[in-house]
Design an enzyme around this catalytic site. Structure first.
Site, short mmCIF file in Angstrom:
data_model
loop_
_atom_site.label_atom_id
_atom_site.label_comp_id
_atom_site.label_asym_id
_atom_site.label_seq_id
_atom_site.Cartn_x
_atom_site.Cartn_y
_atom_site.Cartn_z
N CYS A 1 0.91 1.27 9.31
CA CYS A 1 0.39 0.05 9.92
C CYS A 1 1.54 -0.52 10.74
O CYS A 1 2.50 -1.02 10.17
CB CYS A 1 -0.09 -0.98 8.90
SG CYS A 1 -0.57 -2.51 9.72
N CYS B 1 1.72 -4.64 10.33
CA CYS B 1 2.10 -5.29 9.07
C CYS B 1 2.08 -4.26 7.96
O CYS B 1 2.96 -3.42 7.90
CB CYS B 1 1.21 -6.49 8.79
SG CYS B 1 -0.55 -6.17 9.02
N SER B 2 1.10 -4.31 7.09
CA SER B 2 1.11 -3.37 5.96
C SER B 2 -0.31 -3.03 5.53
O SER B 2 -0.56 -2.87 4.34
CB SER B 2 1.90 -3.97 4.80
OG SER B 2 1.34 -5.22 4.44
N CYS B 3 -1.25 -2.93 6.45
CA CYS B 3 -2.62 -2.59 6.09
C CYS B 3 -2.65 -1.25 5.37
O CYS B 3 -1.99 -0.30 5.80
CB CYS B 3 -3.50 -2.53 7.34
SG CYS B 3 -3.61 -4.12 8.17
FE FE Z 1 -1.29 -4.27 8.55
#
Ligand code: FE
Length: 217
Positions: free
Chosen positions: A111, A114-116
């Site tokens: 991602c 961000c951190s999906c």
């Molecule tokens: Fe994300």
């Protein structure tokens, strides 16, 4: 405390959590004392994402895909429904796509924003997945990054990088290792690591202990 795991060496180790855990505990204590959170509610959430949802769910999906061609086809056409049929559903897994590794194409997920991450099948993301170096470099130089994870792909294998979003999360279906013909679905699932479903590793061969991370024979 500024250094908590964004160096490349940390890709291979998950032993740098202690300072973060200490900070989380301290924060939890403060918030509890101020009456802002209920620690029992926190425990339920943590238990859910550590024990009930997690990489074993994804491994069950992969092992089923390896052994049931109809299920693999369903994953291709509608991964969300195929995964939900195993009762793996919930937040951050509402819209899933399964991408299948082949000798020609290796898939890896990031991602960049961000951190999906697909929580229902993989649990919470590892620290390195959220780190800026991984997020930027795996797009720019995926082969080099995979090499740092210990994954050396043949030069003729193309690498496809999938950028997760809030709308769509990816599950990599690694290739079934050779020499696993007689194995049960349960045995096969043990060969499927978290990283192999992100694409920074392959599924383990049958002779390698799943717990060792494939460091030795
Ligand atoms: Fe994300």
């Amino acid at each position: 405390m500024s250094d908590h795991g964004h160096d490349h060496d940390d890709h291979k180790h998950d032993n740098h959590f202690e300072p973060i855990e200490a900070r989380v505990r301290a924060l939890e204590t403060i918030l509890t004392e101020k009456g802002l959170i209920d620690p029992a509610a926190i425990d339920v959430i943590v238990d859910t994402y550590q024990n009930k949802v997690g990489p074993r769910n994804g491994a069950a999906v992969v092992a089923k895909a390896w052994t049931e061609p109809d299920y693999a086809a369903w994953l291709v056409n509608d991964a969300t429904a195929a995964i939900e049929s195993l009762d793996f559903m919930g937040r951050q897994g509402e819209h899933m796509r399964a991408v299948f590794n082949t000798p020609e194409v290796h898939n890896v997920v990031v991602c960049t924003l961000c951190s999906c991450y697909p929580w229902p099948v993989l649990g919470l993301p590892p620290v390195w997945y959220k780190s800026p170096p991984y997020r930027s470099r795996v797009v720019a130089e995926p082969r080099a990054v995979l090499s740092e994870f210990g994954l050396e792909l043949p030069a003729e294998t193309a690498i496809k990088v999938w950028d997760s979003t809030a709308e769509l999360r990816y599950l990599v279906i690694p290739m079934r290792p050779a020499g696993t013909d007689g194995m049960s679905v349960e045995e096969l699932a043990k060969l499927v690591s978290r990283d192999s479903m992100i694409g920074t590793a392959e599924a383990s061969g049958p002779a390698v202990s799943a717990a060792s991370g494939g460091a030795s024979k």
